[in-house]
Design a protein around this motif. Structure first.
Motif, PDB file in Angstrom:
ATOM      1  N   UNK A 159       0.745  -1.286  -0.069  1.00  7.10           N
ATOM      2  CA  UNK A 159      -0.047  -0.098  -0.143  1.00  7.10           C
ATOM      3  C   UNK A 159       0.836   1.115   0.116  1.00  7.10           C
ATOM      4  N   UNK A 160       2.144   0.952  -0.601  1.00 12.19           N
ATOM      5  CA  UNK A 160       2.904   2.298  -0.642  1.00 12.19           C
ATOM      6  C   UNK A 160       3.123   2.928   0.679  1.00 12.19           C
ATOM      7  N   UNK A 161       3.414   2.248   1.833  1.00 11.86           N
ATOM      8  CA  UNK A 161       3.864   2.838   2.826  1.00 11.86           C
ATOM      9  C   UNK A 161       5.363   2.575   3.404  1.00 11.86           C
ATOM     10  N   UNK A 162       5.875   3.625   3.949  1.00 17.15           N
ATOM     11  CA  UNK A 162       7.300   3.672   4.394  1.00 17.15           C
ATOM     12  C   UNK A 162       6.955   3.371   5.945  1.00 17.15           C
ATOM     13  N   UNK A 163       7.507   2.367   6.664  1.00 20.86           N
ATOM     14  CA  UNK A 163       7.331   1.962   8.032  1.00 20.86           C
ATOM     15  C   UNK A 163       8.622   2.278   8.623  1.00 20.86           C
TER      16      UNK A 163
END
Length: 107
Positions: free
Chosen positions: A75-79
């Motif tokens: 989901x195009x997440x930078x964690x």
């Protein structure tokens, strides 16, 4: 849909809060750049690949240098999984190991 930048949990939130104010501001600015322009358009000196799926956001301030280690997720997440103040030129292996173990929970 654009990229979002988030922290893994309250532990990482605490690590961010422990940073000096200028470095927190720098982290917020780089996160905003990633969200506005897309991760693929934000490169060095802001972000750099470490190993495997682990990357770092590079923070420099009046009080020294810090790193925010992150992985990308569905989901195009930078964690962000680990934040620390750097004391040596090379990122310590211990910090990488902490980040990799935390990253196992990120999908």
């Amino acid at each position: 849909m654009g990229w979002t930048v988030e922290t893994l949990n309250e532990t990482v939130d605490s690590e961010v809060e422990a940073l000096p104010e200028d470095m927190r501001a720098r982290l917020a600015r780089i996160a905003m750049l990633i969200e506005e322009k897309g991760l693929q358009r934000v490169g060095e000196p802001h972000v750099k690949h470490l190993e495997g799926r682990l990357w770092e956001i590079r923070l420099k301030g009046r009080s020294g240098i810090s790193r925010a280690l992150y992985v990308t997720a569905v989901g195009k997440r930078v964690v962000i999984v680990r934040v620390f103040v750097k004391k040596t030129d090379k990122t310590p292996r211990r910090e990488i190991e902490i980040a990799l173990s935390r990253a196992k929970s990120v999908q």
